[in-house]
Write an enzyme that holds these catalytic residues in place. Structure first.
Site, PDB file in Angstrom:
ATOM      1  N   HIS A 195       8.218  -2.689   8.493  1.00 35.37           N
ATOM      2  CA  HIS A 195       6.956  -2.686   8.430  1.00 35.37           C
ATOM      3  C   HIS A 195       6.352  -1.325   9.118  1.00 35.37           C
ATOM      4  O   HIS A 195       5.365  -0.664   8.655  1.00 35.37           O
ATOM      5  CB  HIS A 195       6.200  -4.062   9.132  1.00 35.37           C
ATOM      6  CG  HIS A 195       4.863  -4.011   9.315  1.00 35.37           C
ATOM      7  ND1 HIS A 195       3.934  -4.673   8.724  1.00 35.37           N
ATOM      8  CD2 HIS A 195       4.077  -3.359  10.050  1.00 35.37           C
ATOM      9  CE1 HIS A 195       2.702  -4.561   8.854  1.00 35.37           C
ATOM     10  NE2 HIS A 195       2.704  -3.639   9.801  1.00 35.37           N
ATOM     11  N   GLU A 196       6.963  -1.272  10.280  1.00 36.01           N
ATOM     12  CA  GLU A 196       6.577   0.117  11.114  1.00 36.01           C
ATOM     13  C   GLU A 196       6.862   1.267  10.305  1.00 36.01           C
ATOM     14  O   GLU A 196       5.967   2.234  10.248  1.00 36.01           O
ATOM     15  CB  GLU A 196       7.083   0.038  12.506  1.00 36.01           C
ATOM     16  CG  GLU A 196       6.484  -1.165  13.335  1.00 36.01           C
ATOM     17  CD  GLU A 196       5.255  -0.918  13.348  1.00 36.01           C
ATOM     18  OE1 GLU A 196       4.398  -0.146  13.378  1.00 36.01           O
ATOM     19  OE2 GLU A 196       4.622  -2.314  13.490  1.00 36.01           O
ATOM     20  N   HIS A 199       4.538   2.231   7.488  1.00 36.99           N
ATOM     21  CA  HIS A 199       3.317   3.012   7.869  1.00 36.99           C
ATOM     22  C   HIS A 199       3.515   4.421   7.658  1.00 36.99           C
ATOM     23  O   HIS A 199       2.591   5.192   7.184  1.00 36.99           O
ATOM     24  CB  HIS A 199       2.993   2.604   9.120  1.00 36.99           C
ATOM     25  CG  HIS A 199       2.212   1.095   9.388  1.00 36.99           C
ATOM     26  ND1 HIS A 199       0.955   0.853   8.619  1.00 36.99           N
ATOM     27  CD2 HIS A 199       2.254   0.055   9.935  1.00 36.99           C
ATOM     28  CE1 HIS A 199       0.481  -0.218   8.993  1.00 36.99           C
ATOM     29  NE2 HIS A 199       1.484  -0.625   9.882  1.00 36.99           N
ATOM     30  N   GLU A 219      -2.005  -2.016   5.548  1.00 39.45           N
ATOM     31  CA  GLU A 219      -1.108  -3.347   6.271  1.00 39.45           C
ATOM     32  C   GLU A 219      -0.439  -4.051   5.405  1.00 39.45           C
ATOM     33  O   GLU A 219       0.659  -4.474   5.500  1.00 39.45           O
ATOM     34  CB  GLU A 219      -2.212  -4.159   7.274  1.00 39.45           C
ATOM     35  CG  GLU A 219      -2.411  -3.892   8.551  1.00 39.45           C
ATOM     36  CD  GLU A 219      -1.011  -3.915   9.250  1.00 39.45           C
ATOM     37  OE1 GLU A 219      -0.293  -4.602   9.211  1.00 39.45           O
ATOM     38  OE2 GLU A 219      -1.003  -2.907  10.101  1.00 39.45           O
ATOM     39  N   HIS A 291      -5.197  -6.402   9.505  1.00 37.50           N
ATOM     40  CA  HIS A 291      -4.109  -7.342   9.627  1.00 37.50           C
ATOM     41  C   HIS A 291      -4.594  -8.805   9.113  1.00 37.50           C
ATOM     42  O   HIS A 291      -3.910  -9.524   8.881  1.00 37.50           O
ATOM     43  CB  HIS A 291      -3.835  -7.595  11.249  1.00 37.50           C
ATOM     44  CG  HIS A 291      -2.975  -6.554  11.794  1.00 37.50           C
ATOM     45  ND1 HIS A 291      -3.910  -5.861  12.554  1.00 37.50           N
ATOM     46  CD2 HIS A 291      -1.777  -6.181  11.949  1.00 37.50           C
ATOM     47  CE1 HIS A 291      -2.796  -4.688  13.085  1.00 37.50           C
ATOM     48  NE2 HIS A 291      -1.734  -5.157  12.705  1.00 37.50           N
TER      49      HIS A 291
HETATM   50 ZN   LIG Z   1       1.003  -2.657  10.505  1.00 36.50          ZN
END
Ligand SMILES: [Zn+2]
Length: 369
Positions: A195-196, A199, A219, A291
């Site tokens: 996930h990170e 980004h 997100e 989020h």
């Molecule tokens: Zn995130």
């Protein structure tokens, strides 16, 4: 711009060189501030734990101040790059390095000389999963690291004391150890790691702003690629996958309260989510935390993937990947425009399989887009 060669036998400090320094501070966190604030005010938690949540929330507030400025810098840097530059970049896989904050807050910290064989389990896991994510991007999407030019992937672990979050700051990933009660070591969920990193991928491609509908898309693609990576690592089909985000960072205190994950792509509003989300566009409001609004495109991806079947990354993921990376930077893209990108890509890529186009169309219609 030349790419430094990989130092195979260089002393530890020299291994910093391959990491490109390009822009500072996106600040995309896995845990929303609302959840941190909720626990900071939870009278059932001991004082020290409440303070660790309050501290984590205040760090996020500081990052938010620099987020939009840094994204503008990134877009400017991209606009002045000569076209074709990435084609000239070396094809070598990205250098993956891991740093130890040793419970301080200075980034990146002290490098592990050989993170693959470190005595620190968190270092070994961070190295293995980050390396695997680069491999996933290469094998599934023919992409060389986040920038498609082999940029090094830098992670810092043991950030602060009992820190309850993980984030990408425009340069690197950073992981806390968790307070041990609500959250445990944030590197334990490989979907959190992916996930990170996603980004970073988004920053280099669509450049979605971190507000309103584009923020929700930002997100969502991190959750979608995080979930696909976790499924790829486990060799799971869409039927076998649990579609949860952050299942492996839930601590005993969170499990005792009935929380089994941060978010659930299959059922964004479920009670077992620490951070439940809307799943239909009629619940969308401008100003929502990204989020929260990400639940809408998350649900669309889940529905499309389940209808298309097989491995999520092979067909559905390919459509989403090109919707993210195949267009000019679009910082303020609406969810409907993103949906329409996936509709036309389904037609272009899978023209001989009309059931795929129908599945994508139906998935978005079901969430009101
Ligand atoms: Zn995130």
């Amino acid at each position: 711009m030349s790419r430094p060669s990989r130092p195979e036998t260089a002393p530890c400090a020299a291994r910093l060189a391959p990491h490109r320094r390009h822009a500072a501070g996106c600040g995309c966190f896995i845990i929303p501030t609302r959840v941190l604030d909720r626990f900071a005010q939870d009278e059932q938690l001991p004082e020290a734990q409440r303070k660790s949540f309050a501290d984590a929330a205040s760090i996020e507030t500081e990052w938010r101040k620099v987020r939009s400025a840094s994204q503008q810098l990134m877009r400017m840097a991209h606009s002045v790059l000569p076209t074709g530059m990435t084609a000239l970049a070396a094809a070598a896989p990205p250098v993956v390095s891991v740093f130890d904050c040793r419970h301080g807050m200075a980034l990146p910290g002290t490098p592990f000389c050989d993170p693959a064989h470190a005595t620190d389990e968190t270092a070994r896991r961070t190295f293995a999963e980050t390396t695997a994510m680069a491999e996933f991007l290469r094998l599934a999407f023919n992409r060389n690291s986040l920038d498609d030019a082999g940029m090094g992937l830098l992670s810092s672990i043991h950030f602060s004391v009992g820190y309850n979050n993980a984030f990408w700051n425009g340069l690197q990933m950073t992981y806390g150890d968790g307070d041990g009660n609500i959250f445990i070591d944030f590197t334990r969920s490989n979907d959190v790691i992916a996930h990170e990193l996603t980004h970073g991928l988004t920053e280099y491609t669509a450049g979605f702003a971190y507000r309103n509908q584009a923020g929700g898309l930002n997100e969502s693609v991190s959750d979608v690629f995080g979930s696909m990576f976790r499924q790829w690592r486990a060799g799971q089909s869409v039927q076998q996958a649990d579609w949860l985000i952050g299942r492996d960072i839930m601590g005993p205190g969170a499990l005792a309260r009935g929380y089994t994950c941060l978010r659930d792509l299959a059922n964004p509003g479920a009670e077992h989510c620490l951070s439940p989300q809307p799943a239909h566009f009629d619940q969308y409001r401008n100003g929502m935390d990204p989020h929260d609004s990400s639940g809408i495109p998350n649900q669309a991806f889940y529905r499309a993937a389940m209808a298309i079947g097989g491995h999520s990354w092979e067909k559905t993921g390919r459509i989403w990947y090109h919707a993210l990376t195949g267009y000019r930077p679009s910082p303020n893209l609406s969810m409907r425009s993103f949906a329409n990108r996936t509709r036309s890509l389904a037609r272009q890529i899978f023209g001989s399989e009309p059931s795929i186009r129908r599945a994508v169309d139906q998935a978005w219609l079901a969430v009101g887009l």
